[in-house]
Design an enzyme around this catalytic site. Structure first.
Site, PDB file in Angstrom:
ATOM      1  CG  ASP A  45      -0.366  -0.083   2.527  1.00  0.00           C
ATOM      2  OD1 ASP A  45       0.863  -0.152   2.617  1.00  0.00           O
ATOM      3  OD2 ASP A  45      -1.120  -0.063   3.527  1.00  0.00           O
ATOM      4  CB  SER A  46       4.560   1.711  -0.307  1.00  0.00           C
ATOM      5  OG  SER A  46       4.713   0.591  -1.165  1.00  0.00           O
ATOM      6  CG  ASP A  84       0.661  -4.085   2.146  1.00  0.00           C
ATOM      7  OD1 ASP A  84       0.978  -4.983   2.953  1.00  0.00           O
ATOM      8  OD2 ASP A  84       1.370  -3.089   1.908  1.00  0.00           O
ATOM      9  CE  LYS A 112       3.597  -6.001   3.708  1.00  0.00           C
ATOM     10  NZ  LYS A 112       3.184  -4.743   4.347  1.00  0.00           N
ATOM     11  CD  GLU A 114       0.940  -1.551   7.698  1.00  0.00           C
ATOM     12  OE1 GLU A 114       0.668  -0.698   8.567  1.00  0.00           O
ATOM     13  OE2 GLU A 114       1.355  -1.267   6.566  1.00  0.00           O
ATOM     14  CD  GLU A 181       8.196  -0.112   7.288  1.00  0.00           C
ATOM     15  OE1 GLU A 181       7.235  -0.827   6.915  1.00  0.00           O
ATOM     16  OE2 GLU A 181       8.356   1.056   6.907  1.00  0.00           O
TER      17      GLU A 181
HETATM   18  O1  KIV Z   1       3.592  -1.074   1.552  1.00  0.00           O
HETATM   19  C1  KIV Z   1       4.769  -1.422   1.454  1.00  0.00           C
HETATM   20  O2  KIV Z   1       5.456  -1.190   0.464  1.00  0.00           O
HETATM   21  C2  KIV Z   1       5.374  -2.128   2.575  1.00  0.00           C
HETATM   22  C3  KIV Z   1       6.876  -2.165   2.623  1.00  0.00           C
HETATM   23  C4  KIV Z   1       7.406  -0.868   3.084  1.00  0.00           C
HETATM   24  C5  KIV Z   1       7.369  -3.275   3.456  1.00  0.00           C
HETATM   25  O3  KIV Z   1       4.694  -2.605   3.436  1.00  0.00           O
END
Ligand code: KIV
Length: 266
Positions: A45-46, A84, A112, A114, A181
């Site tokens: 989600d970056s 994510d 993934k 968080e 992270e």
């Molecule tokens: O969203 C993302 O790119 C991430 C990385 C920073 C690990 O979770």
């Protein structure tokens, strides 16, 4: 590249061979990353920050994630696609199931989430329903407003003890991978030893099972000009993007990246 599965990743951990992960948001980069030998494509989600230009990952929706997962799937040549679950996608169990299903049906092999031990129930239920889960711990950008900024986590002994216990609890709940992270290198090394599943680090030192970077960061691209300490620009000294991606994979495998200058102390 042969198809990368969870079994492949598990055997890389057992052999002590480092795993190369990169974020990826489209088909062209998916193909290029696979040809460079990247084993895991993280549709992170970056993308809210590097593609959409937001100042955090919070505005990203699950539908946007699914769109990028489907794009990555079209260019993928055998990597494991990790997607994510974005901000609030796991607010309830029903939402967790529906949003995970959308990402898996778009082409993800794993999702993934968080958080920490509070996620154990969701992880267990997802794993039981055929959805492998990676638990993202340490600095969790979706909770930046609670953390008070993008800060290294686990620096004092109480926090470190809690993170070790949470990692073990999430593995026992069924997490198939852990991502750390911005965690002190020594703590990341301890967690890596304490669990059987692969541990991937970003700003977590070199004694983890693999590394991940945000694609744009490692290509030397930055909207804000602020480059985190754990980033290395792999375009330096390379003639083109494909060579930079290969240099990243080589550096991860040879453990020449990350150096101590990319990590944090307690
Ligand atoms: O969203 C993302 O790119 C991430 C990385 C920073 C690990 O979770």
């Amino acid at each position: 590249m042969p198809e990368i599965t969870l079994t492949t990743l598990q055997s890389l951990k057992l052999k002590g061979e480092k795993i190369a992960m990169l974020t990826c948001y489209d088909a062209t980069f998916a193909q290029a990353a696979c040809q460079a030998g990247v084993e895991i494509l993280l549709v992170g989600d970056s993308l809210g920050m590097v593609l959409q230009g937001h100042d955090s990952t919070l505005p990203v929706t699950n539908a946007e994630m699914a769109y990028h997962v489907a794009s990555v799937k079209r260019g993928n040549e055998g990597a494991l696609i990790l997607a994510d679950l974005p901000f609030m996608a796991c607010a309830t169990l029903e939402q967790t199931f529906a949003n995970s299903a959308q990402l898996m049906q778009a082409g993800a092999h794993m999702v993934k989430v968080e958080g920490a031990a509070w996620l154990a129930e969701s992880i267990r239920l997802l794993a039981e329903r055929g959805v492998p889960v990676c638990a993202h711990m340490g600095l969790t950008p979706q909770t930046v407003n609670v953390l008070g900024g993008y800060k290294v986590q686990g620096r004092n002994e109480a926090q470190a003890r809690q993170m070790r216990a949470d990692a073990i609890a999430l593995e026992q709940a069924g997490a198939a991978m852990i991502l750390l992270e911005c965690v002190p290198s020594e703590l990341a090394a301890e967690i890596t030893q304490a669990v059987k599943v692969p541990v991937i680090g970003i700003g977590a030192g070199s004694a983890v099972d693999g590394q991940v970077l945000v694609l744009h960061d490692m290509l030397g691209l930055s909207l804000t000009g602020r480059v985190p300490k754990f980033v290395k620009n792999f375009m330096v000294g390379q003639p083109d993007i494909q060579s930079a991606l290969s240099a990243y994979v080589t550096a991860v495998k040879e453990v020449s990246f990350p150096g101590t200058e990319h990590g944090f102390n307690a």
